[in-house]
Motif scaffolding. Structure first.
Motif, PDB file in Angstrom:
ATOM      1  N   GLN A   4       0.741  -1.295  -0.086  1.00 53.79           N
ATOM      2  CA  GLN A   4       0.053  -0.190  -0.163  1.00 53.79           C
ATOM      3  C   GLN A   4       0.918   1.526   0.032  1.00 53.79           C
ATOM      4  O   GLN A   4       1.771   1.386   0.818  1.00 53.79           O
ATOM      5  N   TYR A  24      -5.757   5.335  -7.910  1.00 55.58           N
ATOM      6  CA  TYR A  24      -4.525   4.604  -7.672  1.00 55.58           C
ATOM      7  C   TYR A  24      -4.431   3.990  -6.292  1.00 55.58           C
ATOM      8  O   TYR A  24      -4.001   2.955  -6.067  1.00 55.58           O
ATOM      9  N   SER A  25      -4.921   4.934  -5.422  1.00 57.81           N
ATOM     10  CA  SER A  25      -4.889   4.457  -4.164  1.00 57.81           C
ATOM     11  C   SER A  25      -6.039   3.422  -3.730  1.00 57.81           C
ATOM     12  O   SER A  25      -6.001   2.901  -2.660  1.00 57.81           O
ATOM     13  N   ASP A  80      -7.148   1.187  -5.808  1.00 60.67           N
ATOM     14  CA  ASP A  80      -6.769  -0.255  -6.690  1.00 60.67           C
ATOM     15  C   ASP A  80      -5.453   0.092  -7.358  1.00 60.67           C
ATOM     16  O   ASP A  80      -5.442   0.599  -8.617  1.00 60.67           O
ATOM     17  N   GLN A  81      -4.315  -0.564  -6.951  1.00 56.60           N
ATOM     18  CA  GLN A  81      -3.010  -0.613  -7.319  1.00 56.60           C
ATOM     19  C   GLN A  81      -2.693  -1.155  -8.737  1.00 56.60           C
ATOM     20  O   GLN A  81      -1.845  -0.930  -9.464  1.00 56.60           O
ATOM     21  N   LYS A 122      -2.418   0.403 -12.420  1.00 56.98           N
ATOM     22  CA  LYS A 122      -1.287   1.228 -12.685  1.00 56.98           C
ATOM     23  C   LYS A 122      -0.835   1.479 -14.085  1.00 56.98           C
ATOM     24  O   LYS A 122      -1.039   2.480 -14.511  1.00 56.98           O
ATOM     25  N   VAL A 154       1.966   7.952  -8.696  1.00 56.81           N
ATOM     26  CA  VAL A 154       1.659   6.602  -9.406  1.00 56.81           C
ATOM     27  C   VAL A 154       2.920   6.010 -10.007  1.00 56.81           C
ATOM     28  O   VAL A 154       3.094   4.818  -9.450  1.00 56.81           O
TER      29      VAL A 154
END
Lengths: 424, 1056
Positions: free
Chosen positions: A2, B233-234, B236-237, B240, B269
């Motif tokens: 995270q 992005y924060s 669901d990574q 990317k 990102v």
């Protein structure tokens, strides 16, 4: 893995008694308990000002500013320039002040909806979105008594329906379609003098900080130029974004399309290298005798190098040593006040008459048996001089292009004491 | 007093007057009692409340709710929810009661009531109270016409959506609709809220919305989409890669509004993808002045990192010139550069210079964060002689707020250690005022100490004298340390300082004395020879000093230099023996030390004393002291066992010790980039990006060249919005003719078309229709369809095709001459001919065919083979299209599923061909100008059938923009099975370089003998000339290694 999100996560407003009275989250909610670290630091600090602005906690970083006895505590999760956050928080306070006149706990609580709407517009996902007061005022109209009444009757809102035109234009600070019947432009040149004067009356350091605050109410899209008689005086300047930097570099002329309303056009610095004339002198005689329970206190003020302008609104304050129990002083003019708890002496002198210099004389009663204080108190002085800029800065002329009408122009000069201290 | 009033109101009717008065009296006194106590004791407070509670219930037991009501409230209060019980008293009851009526208000029909309710709800949120139970009632108002109401609902939604994910989904369709609103403000705010709703299930919708908004006409909306990138992005990574594409696109944006936000997204990102910056570097530098201030900060810090990786070190060989160049400071920039270039072989990259030049004006910004970030940029990037221009601006910031001062002073402290010269002229700006906060004072002290040199030390020491007398004793102690540091750094003043400190020993304040002792000890250690009188003086003071650290320091000094004070030291030890038990631990330890040292040097006088002290220490409560005692005893008192060790005791205890170095706490702060949070807290903050070292050799400079002037219109056509203009374009014409004719063969290439292009597919549908309308007479049926296109089903598209078929011959002729750049169309055309002539033409024949047809031929062949596959894929797509408005959630996993082979051969829906053609036509205006009239079709062997054991592969570059991603080059691959058995599961295996971004074709389930198939791939060559390697696998004989070692064709100037 995270990745911590950048920028401002949450904001807590804490009053001087340590209660959180407003919270706002721009990302997921951060528990209030994070502020416990702040309260800890607050307890440790002897003075409210001594709370460190940056406090690391295990998972967050707290960056706070203190204004109007309210702590604005921003919660950060990862690396971000601390000044970025601090500057933003101050901008928030400025906006509140602009909207509500004062920035107090009561004002914020009364206008909590507007506050929330403002914060929502100012930050998106923790990144500043609209911080320009002109733009914000188009988005959310500041509450006035009249509007509040109208709104409750008609059910209309404070929220603007249009995207502020400034947001998109090349002059984001100015809205289009400004109209006034009286077109006027006022400029206030305000200088503050910071100085440290030592025991013998000689200047240790002195510098002048100046600002030009403007109130411009002009129709349309006026393009103004402001020139100085002696621009070389300005040692180091910072501009409102509207000022064309190239023009200043080349010609030392301020050329700009002004925002609508009040704004700070320029701030400048005249450093201590240039000799600064100190407009006031203090004669003092403060003594504590060893073994005696009495101390002498004598203070006389006088004008110096003021170019014939009078000193006004003179206010003396001094933090007396802890050993002083009480004072018995006699002012020749004005009123004085001594707080036996905080040991703060303040003397509201008012205007100084050069023929009859104001003085404050008398005795201090000291704690019996206590040893004499090491240091004599420092004297802080505040004053104002109307119609004069201490550095000698003079505006030459103000011209307007781009619009046909003839505006009313006005310039005012003023000198104030900034951090003006006399060591005794 | 609330309470009293309430009682009054409720009971008026029922109670007689005297009774009423008595009740009021009672309860008010109770409350008064309670109030007065509230300040003192919480416990009492609750007691008081209970008392009051019982009183009121007793008195009112016969009356109506009035009493019980208040009882409930009071009882409620006893739960310790808020610390300020008094204030919370009324508040709580209000919340408690009114949540219900809030719900009613929200569900009412009156706008004003709803608004009022929402305002109160926002008030609850602001206070940190839980209002989540109102979610269903609030979310209904999301579509309200009233803007303020809507905004407040947004506030609520963003706050609680995470907790109520299912209900939050109810609001999504409203935002989707708003995303298409003509008003940019509404589009932007819809995207803002949509992307702020942290519900993982809507990730695909967000992705789609971001993509669309990134090509919106309005820069404001594009800016919002840049913000949304970070939010997604924060959330669901895994997104990317897709997000990076959007970032890449937005980085090219020329609007100043977008620049800051997109760089922020970049930093969050993919901060390591420095390659995305190259092409935009100069643009960013030039735009910088006009970007809004917050964006400036972000861009500058990003460019600082960028520059450290791209330019060579400007500081080399400069050390020598440093002082001399300092003078050049007042000359203009240009002059300086010339100087430099003449004097040294070092040549500054013009881009490096560009950055320095364009950031310089920002030192004049009113935003302190901007000034600081420019200052750190100059500090980290500028030649040493130019750094000093930042001094003035930093000093100016010192006038700002206390918090700003704190940060700026910290950074100046770090700078001033390395480069005293920079801030020396401004020394007086760091003089301390009595009104400064403590941390500001100590920072100023720190800087003054760093600035001290032979010339100014006397001034500084005089200033320090004032500080030592300060009422703030902590600050005074800090000053003494600072004096110590000055004394060690500047040998001329060591004696003066030492004498001054000795004078302070008679100061009345204990902390001052203690600090002086400690500092003197350190100073004496540096030059111990001449100072026995100071030691004597300190011994005299010993009795009066109570601070343990100071006592310990004196004892240590005595022991260390006991030979210089032979008479005094034993006497001190005697005193210590007396008071040993009542001392602090640290003092005891030093006493033991002193005893040991004296025992070694002067055992005659001190033997007994030492033994006494060691005995005391032996039974001390602290184990450190017991340990030390035991150790010392073994060491110094000779006995049989330890003879060897005690010989060395003297050398062990009285070895010459190195003098302590007094140095700044800011000495090693420069490992962090200035202006960062990490620098402020002196530990690495999470997310801190190291500033890399200068590269030894500058990387290729040409990467920053922007060769082609990008088409101005690049941003204007948005995928979903330019539909209306399309029919006018010639590419469309030919497209339709193609699709009409070749519907049986074509379309395999686009079988795995762009994931998110459902909107474009929609558009293409409508286009197709409008076009048909234009060209054919049978318009009535069509117009119906175009009006209801969202409900259109796949069957309709089939019928459409039939219609088209009827008119194709006519179109074909007109189109043919203009069919030039779009190769797929070209292929189609030719293929059609080939097909019409002989559909049975054998695939292996391709060599024998006329050369113009050779490769397209395989193409056409593949069509027949592949149509089923295409079909099965096209269908879901059409469905998606039709349901899109209703629920976009279905788009979640849009990647085409592996194809199952249907034997039933139906007419291949040409829709996919449509899609391909149409999305091409979006950019066709560009293609047409840049492309040559006829791209020579040349196909190359990728895998010979011999090496491939029967599977042969050929590739060609159709020179058309790739559908999958704009950065990709599309490659058309023809696979032919030359064996006599079917090949199964043909797919792409491993690839290299590993980061190679490529869009593979879908696995081909089965390739019949003698059959061939054409597939399209997208390969992102990353603008490099590196070959892309990948494995081609099939089930039976795996793996067939294919090396597609083709360089990115430079002539195919892709418009992207």
């Amino acid at each position: 893995m995270q990745f911590p999100a950048k920028m401002i996560h949450s904001l807590f407003l804490v009053n001087s008694s340590g209660d959180i009275f407003l919270e706002k989250h721009w990302k997921s909610v951060v528990s209030r308990s994070v502020c416990d670290y702040f309260f800890e630091a607050q307890e440790r600090a002897s003075e409210p000002e001594n709370v460190p602005p940056v406090i690391p906690t295990p998972h967050h970083y707290l960056i706070s500013v203190l204004r109007h006895r309210i702590y604005f505590v921003a919660v950060i999760q990862s690396e971000v320039p601390p000044l970025f956050v601090i500057e933003f928080l101050h901008r928030v306070v400025d906006t509140f002040q602009d909207y509500f006149g004062v920035c107090t706990e009561a004002a914020i609580k009364d206008n909590v909806v507007v506050v929330y709407e403002l914060l929502e517009e100012m930050l998106d996902n923790g990144f500043p979105l609209a911080t320009e007061s002109n733009i914000l005022k188009e988005l959310i109209k500041p509450p006035t008594i009249l509007r509040t009444v109208v709104n409750t009757i008609t059910g209309s809102t404070n929220v603007g329906e249009q995207l502020p035109t400034g947001q998109l234009s090349v002059v984001p600070w100015r809205r289009t379609g400004v109209k006034y019947t009286n077109n006027e432009a006022y400029f206030d040149v305000v200088e503050e003098i910071d100085a440290i004067i030592d025991k013998s009356g000689s200047t240790i350091t002195a510098e002048i900080q100046g600002v030009i605050d403007a109130c411009v109410k002009l129709t349309g899209m006026p393009d103004l130029t402001l020139s100085f008689m002696n621009p070389r005086l300005l040692d180091d300047v910072s501009f409102h974004p509207c000022v064309r930097f190239k023009r200043w570099e080349a010609e030392r002329i301020l050329s700009f399309i002004p925002p609508d309303g009040n704004f700070r056009l320029l701030s400048y610095h005249v450093s201590c290298q240039n000799l600064v004339a100190i407009p006031v002198y203090v004669k003092h005689n403060i003594t504590f005798r060893e073994g005696s329970s009495q101390g002498r206190f004598e203070l006389t003020l006088g004008p110096k190098q003021t170019m014939g302008k009078g000193l006004e609104a003179v206010l003396i304050s001094s933090q007396l040593p802890r050993g002083v129990l009480n004072t018995n002083l006699n002012p020749s003019q004005g009123t004085y006040n001594f707080d036996p708890v905080t040991k703060l002496l303040s003397w509201d002198v008012g205007k100084i008459n050069p023929q009859k210099l104001p003085s404050l004389k008398g005795s201090m009663s000291l704690q019996a048996g206590a040893s004499k204080p090491d240091e004599n108190p420092t004297i802080n002085i505040q004053f104002k001089i109307q119609q004069s800029a201490l550095s000698g800065l003079k505006v030459n002329r103000l011209d307007m292009y781009g619009e046909k009408y003839k505006p009313f122009k006005g310039i005012k000069y003023m000198t104030k004491a900034g951090k003006f201290q006399v060591r005794t | 007093m609330d309470e009293g009033k309430k009682l009054h109101v409720h009971d008026k009717v029922f109670l007689s007057l005297p009774l009423l008065i008595s009740i009021i009296k009672l309860s008010t006194t109770a409350i008064l009692f309670y109030d007065s106590l509230a300040f003192h004791n919480k416990h009492f407070c609750t007691l008081a409340k209970r008392q009051m509670l019982s009183m009121s219930t007793n008195n009112l037991s016969y009356s109506d709710q009035g009493g019980t009501d208040s009882a409930v409230e009071v009882g409620q209060e006893t739960t310790p929810t808020s610390s300020n019980a008094g204030a919370g008293f009324g508040l709580f009851s209000v919340d408690f009661k009114k949540n219900e009526d809030l719900k009613e208000m929200l569900e009412s029909n009156k706008e004003s009531l709803k608004l009022e309710a929402m305002k109160r709800v926002v008030g609850l949120i602001a206070k940190g109270k839980n209002a989540s139970e109102l979610f269903p009632a609030v979310v209904k108002n999301v579509a309200s016409k009233n803007i303020e109401l809507k905004k407040l609902v947004y506030v609520y939604l963003v706050r609680y959506a995470e907790e109520q994910q299912d209900l939050a989904l109810l609001s999504i369709s409203t935002f989707q609709r708003a995303l298409k609103d003509p008003n940019q403000l509404i589009r932007a705010s819809a995207l803002r809220v949509l992307s702020s709703i942290r519900v993982p299930i809507i990730v695909p919708i967000m992705m789609l919305a971001i993509k669309e908004a990134a090509s919106d006409m309005s820069p404001y909306v594009r800016k919002t989409s840049a913000h949304a990138i970070q939010k997604l992005y924060s959330l669901d990574q895994d997104q990317k890669e897709l997000l990076i594409e959007v970032i890449e696109k937005l980085l090219k944006d020329k609007s100043t509004l977008v620049a800051g936000s997109v760089v922020m997204a970049f930093e969050e990102v993919c901060p390591d993808r420095i390659d995305l910056i190259h092409k935009n570097y100069r643009k960013l530098c030039n735009l910088l002045v006009d970007v809004e201030e917050w964006g400036q900060v972000v861009i500058i810090s990003m460019l600082t990192r960028y520059a450290r990786t791209q330019f060579t070190n400007p500081w080399k060989e400069e050390g020598v010139f440093d002082e001399r160049n300092e003078r050049a400071f007042y000359e203009s920039d240009e002059e300086k550069t010339r100087d430099e270039t003449e004097a040294k072989p070092y040549m500054m990259d013009p881009d490096h210079r560009l950055l320095l030049r364009n950031t310089k004006p920002l030192l004049q910004s009113r935003n302190t964060a901007v000034v600081m970030s420019v200052a750190q940029l100059y500090w980290h990037l500028a030649p040493k002689n130019e750094v000093s221009i930042i001094t003035k601006s930093l000093v100016r910031l010192l006038r700002s707020h206390r918090e700003v001062q704190y940060i700026v002073l910290q950074n100046i402290a770090t700078m001033s250690i390395q480069r005293k010269g920079m801030f020396e002229p401004y020394m007086k700006s760091f003089y301390v005022r009595s009104t400064d906060a403590t941390h500001i004072k100590s920072l100023k002290l720190e800087i003054l100490t760093s600035l001290a040199n032979e010339a100014n030390i006397s001034t500084i020491l005089r200033e320090f004298q004032t500080y030592v007398k300060s009422q703030d004793k902590q600050f005074a102690a800090g000053t003494i340390q600072a004096i110590g540091r000055c004394a060690t750094n500047i040998s001329e003043v060591t004696d003066t300082c030492l004498n001054g400190l000795v004078l302070l020993l008679s100061n009345r304040d204990e902390t001052v004395v203690a600090e002086s002792v400690v500092v003197i000890r350190k100073l004496l250690q540096i030059q111990p020879t001449q100072h026995s009188d100071i030691i004597k003086h300190m011994a005299q003071l010993f009795d009066n000093i109570t601070v343990p650290m100071a006592r310990a320091s004196i004892l240590w000094l005595m022991g260390e230099y006991c030979e210089r004070v032979p008479k005094i030291a034993p006497d001190v030890l005697r005193k210590m023996a007396k008071s040993f038990t009542s001392e602090e631990d640290i003092v005891k330890l030093q006493t033991v030390n002193l005893a040991a040292k004296l025992y070694l040097t002067n055992s005659k006088q001190t033997k007994l004393l030492t033994q006494y002290i060691l005995n005391l220490g032996k039974y001390d409560q602290n184990y450190d002291i017991r340990d030390r005692t035991r150790f010392i005893r073994q060491l110094i008192v000779p006995n049989d066992k330890n003879g060897a060790l005690s010989k060395y005791a003297h050398r062990i205890l009285l070895a010459p010790k190195p003098a302590p170095v007094l140095e700044s706490a800011y000495k090693d702060r420069d490992r962090y980039q200035l202006g960062t949070l990490s620098h402020t807290i002196n530990t690495k903050a999470s997310g801190y990006l190291e500033l890399s070292d200068w590269p030894a050799v500058a990387p290729d400079q040409s990467v920053r060249n922007v060769e082609v002037i990008e088409p101005v219109k690049e941003w204007a056509p948005s995928l979903g919005k330019t539909g209306k203009s399309k029919p006018a374009k010639s590419s469309d014409d030919k497209f339709y003719s193609d699709s009409g004719e070749e519907e049986e063969e074509k379309g395999s290439g686009s079988s795995s078309s762009e994931d998110g292009s459902s909107s474009s597919s929609e558009e293409s549908g409508s286009d197709a229709e409008s076009h048909v309308q234009k060209n054919s007479s049978q318009s009535s049926e069509e117009s119906d369809k175009s009006s209801s296109q969202s409900e259109k089903s796949s069957s309709e598209s089939d019928s459409e095709k039939k219609e088209r078929k009827t008119k194709t011959p006519l179109q074909k002729k007109t189109v043919k001459p203009t069919a030039k750049d779009s190769d797929s169309d070209e292929n189609g055309n030719i293929a059609k001919e080939a097909n019409s002539s002989s559909a049975e033409e054998s695939y292996s024949d391709s060599d024998s065919d006329s050369e113009s047809d050779s490769d397209t031929h395989t193409d056409s062949d593949s069509g027949t083979e592949h149509k089923k596959e295409t079909k099965s894929k096209a269908k879901p797509k059409v469905e998606v299209k039709s349901t899109k408005e209703v629920s976009l959630l279905d788009l979640g996993d849009f990647t085409p599923a592996p194809v199952t082979q249907h034997k039933s051969s139906v007419l291949s829906p040409s829709l996919l061909g449509d899609l391909e053609g149409l999305s091409l036509s979006n950019v066709s205006s560009i293609i047409q100008v840049s492309g040559p009239a006829f791209v020579p079709e040349k196909s190359h062997d990728l895998l010979h059938r011999m090496t491939g054991k029967g599977l042969s592969a050929q590739y060609q570059f159709p020179r058309q923009p790739c559908l999958y991603q704009p950065t990709m080059v599309s490659v058309q691959i023809s696979l032919t099975n030359t064996t006599d058995h079917p090949l199964e599961q043909i797919h792409i295996g491993d690839r290299s370089p590993t980061g190679l971004n490529m869009h593979c074709f879908n696995t081909i389930e089965c390739l019949e003998p003698e059959a061939s198939v054409t597939v399209f791939m997208g390969i992102d060559f990353n603008d490099s000339t590196q070959a892309a390697n990948f494995q081609l696998c099939c089930r039976r004989k795996l793996p067939l290694s294919g090396l597609l070692s083709l360089l990115y064709p430079s002539s195919s100037s892709s418009p992207f």
